[in-house]
Design a protein around this motif. Structure first.
Motif, PDB file in Angstrom:
ATOM      1  N   VAL A 130     -14.200  -7.282  18.984  1.00  0.00           N
ATOM      2  CA  VAL A 130     -14.046  -6.003  19.322  1.00  0.00           C
ATOM      3  C   VAL A 130     -12.731  -5.241  19.242  1.00  0.00           C
ATOM      4  O   VAL A 130     -12.423  -4.373  18.727  1.00  0.00           O
ATOM      5  CB  VAL A 130     -14.741  -5.763  20.880  1.00  0.00           C
ATOM      6  N   PHE A 131     -12.009  -5.961  20.106  1.00  0.00           N
ATOM      7  CA  PHE A 131     -10.512  -5.500  20.169  1.00  0.00           C
ATOM      8  C   PHE A 131      -9.794  -5.631  18.814  1.00  0.00           C
ATOM      9  O   PHE A 131      -9.088  -4.706  18.417  1.00  0.00           O
ATOM     10  CB  PHE A 131      -9.683  -6.344  21.256  1.00  0.00           C
ATOM     11  N   PHE A 132     -10.092  -6.861  18.088  1.00  0.00           N
ATOM     12  CA  PHE A 132      -9.440  -6.639  16.875  1.00  0.00           C
ATOM     13  C   PHE A 132      -9.829  -5.735  15.625  1.00  0.00           C
ATOM     14  O   PHE A 132      -8.892  -5.214  14.844  1.00  0.00           O
ATOM     15  CB  PHE A 132      -9.231  -8.174  16.182  1.00  0.00           C
ATOM     16  N   LEU A 133     -11.223  -5.428  15.848  1.00  0.00           N
ATOM     17  CA  LEU A 133     -11.623  -4.627  14.907  1.00  0.00           C
ATOM     18  C   LEU A 133     -11.182  -3.081  15.142  1.00  0.00           C
ATOM     19  O   LEU A 133     -11.029  -2.228  14.368  1.00  0.00           O
ATOM     20  CB  LEU A 133     -13.173  -4.389  14.832  1.00  0.00           C
ATOM     21  N   GLU A 134     -11.233  -3.082  16.721  1.00  0.00           N
ATOM     22  CA  GLU A 134     -10.615  -1.461  17.224  1.00  0.00           C
ATOM     23  C   GLU A 134      -8.996  -1.294  16.823  1.00  0.00           C
ATOM     24  O   GLU A 134      -8.868  -0.243  16.226  1.00  0.00           O
ATOM     25  CB  GLU A 134     -10.696  -1.678  18.647  1.00  0.00           C
ATOM     26  N   ILE A 135      -8.230  -2.163  16.664  1.00  0.00           N
ATOM     27  CA  ILE A 135      -6.706  -2.222  16.351  1.00  0.00           C
ATOM     28  C   ILE A 135      -6.453  -2.453  14.799  1.00  0.00           C
ATOM     29  O   ILE A 135      -5.638  -1.928  14.674  1.00  0.00           O
ATOM     30  CB  ILE A 135      -5.987  -2.708  17.365  1.00  0.00           C
ATOM     31  N   ILE A 136      -7.252  -3.346  14.173  1.00  0.00           N
ATOM     32  CA  ILE A 136      -7.043  -3.902  12.882  1.00  0.00           C
ATOM     33  C   ILE A 136      -5.750  -4.656  12.595  1.00  0.00           C
ATOM     34  O   ILE A 136      -5.666  -5.320  11.672  1.00  0.00           O
ATOM     35  CB  ILE A 136      -7.258  -2.614  12.041  1.00  0.00           C
ATOM     36  N   THR A 137      -4.781  -4.467  13.483  1.00  0.00           N
ATOM     37  CA  THR A 137      -3.640  -5.219  13.385  1.00  0.00           C
ATOM     38  C   THR A 137      -3.329  -6.330  14.645  1.00  0.00           C
ATOM     39  O   THR A 137      -3.884  -6.017  15.642  1.00  0.00           O
ATOM     40  CB  THR A 137      -2.424  -4.443  13.369  1.00  0.00           C
ATOM     41  N   PHE A 138      -2.596  -6.998  14.476  1.00  0.00           N
ATOM     42  CA  PHE A 138      -2.317  -8.189  15.461  1.00  0.00           C
ATOM     43  C   PHE A 138      -1.122  -7.603  16.357  1.00  0.00           C
ATOM     44  O   PHE A 138      -0.037  -7.292  16.271  1.00  0.00           O
ATOM     45  CB  PHE A 138      -1.952  -9.538  15.272  1.00  0.00           C
ATOM     46  N   GLU A 139      -1.616  -7.689  17.875  1.00  0.00           N
ATOM     47  CA  GLU A 139      -0.701  -7.021  18.896  1.00  0.00           C
ATOM     48  C   GLU A 139      -0.746  -8.265  20.002  1.00  0.00           C
ATOM     49  O   GLU A 139      -1.955  -8.701  20.413  1.00  0.00           O
ATOM     50  CB  GLU A 139      -0.732  -5.775  19.337  1.00  0.00           C
ATOM     51  N   TRP A 140       0.313  -8.553  20.604  1.00  0.00           N
ATOM     52  CA  TRP A 140       0.087  -9.499  21.772  1.00  0.00           C
ATOM     53  C   TRP A 140      -0.600  -8.728  22.803  1.00  0.00           C
ATOM     54  O   TRP A 140      -1.313  -9.513  23.563  1.00  0.00           O
ATOM     55  CB  TRP A 140       1.570  -9.978  22.290  1.00  0.00           C
TER      56      TRP A 140
END
Length: 172
Positions: A130-140
């Motif tokens: 959910v969260f990686f599809l929401e943001i599409i990039t990697f963030e800590w």
């Protein structure tokens, strides 16, 4: 599955989606911890459920949440991923004696360590999707959201198991 268990699962679907939309949408811990209680519907399904039906139910529950959250398929994709991985996780966690045909993922039947391992693995996978599809990039910060949301959802799922899945019903 008999007609009583089908009705029980339909009621669970309606209850978990309604709780997600009406209550848990606005319940956020420290602006980072979200509770996606609707996945409890997928977690509590019988262990021997048909895999195609499980994928379909995963899509339906995720798509229903997507309609109300206006998230364009993020929850549907994460729920289908959870439904796809669930049989593999169940195979990894198979007890020595195997599963009974009527077993469901129940804290009282399978025990604390089995249930917590099963639920937390699938909750982490779902939330990461959910969260990686929401943001599409990697963030800590996304990892913090995944961790807090997993803990929040995991605690609520265990509370639901303790409140609504009685020991008497589990021993039948």
């Amino acid at each position: 599955m008999n007609s009583i268990s089908i009705i029980r699962h339909i009621v669970q679907f309606i209850l978990f989606v309604a709780l997600q939309i009406l209550l848990f949408d606005n319940l956020v811990l420290f602006s980072t911890g979200f509770c996606f209680i609707y996945i409890a519907f997928l977690l509590f399904l019988p262990i021997q459920i048909n895999k195609v039906l499980l994928l379909f139910l995963g899509f339906i529950v995720g798509f229903t949440v997507d309609i109300f959250y206006d998230t364009m398929g993020i929850h549907a994709a994460a729920s289908v991923l959870l439904a796809y991985l669930r049989p593999y996780i169940l195979n990894l966690l198979t007890p020595r004696d195997g599963y009974d045909t009527n077993d469901s993922a129940n804290l009282h039947v399978m025990g604390w360590s089995w249930f917590l391992t099963y639920a937390l693995i699938l909750i982490v996978v779902h939330h990461a999707a959910v969260f990686f599809l929401e943001i599409i990039t990697f963030e800590w910060f996304t990892l913090v959201k995944i961790l807090l949301s997993t803990l929040f959802t995991g605690v609520v799922v265990v509370i639901l198991q303790l409140l609504f899945f009685s020991v008497k019903r589990a021993k039948r």
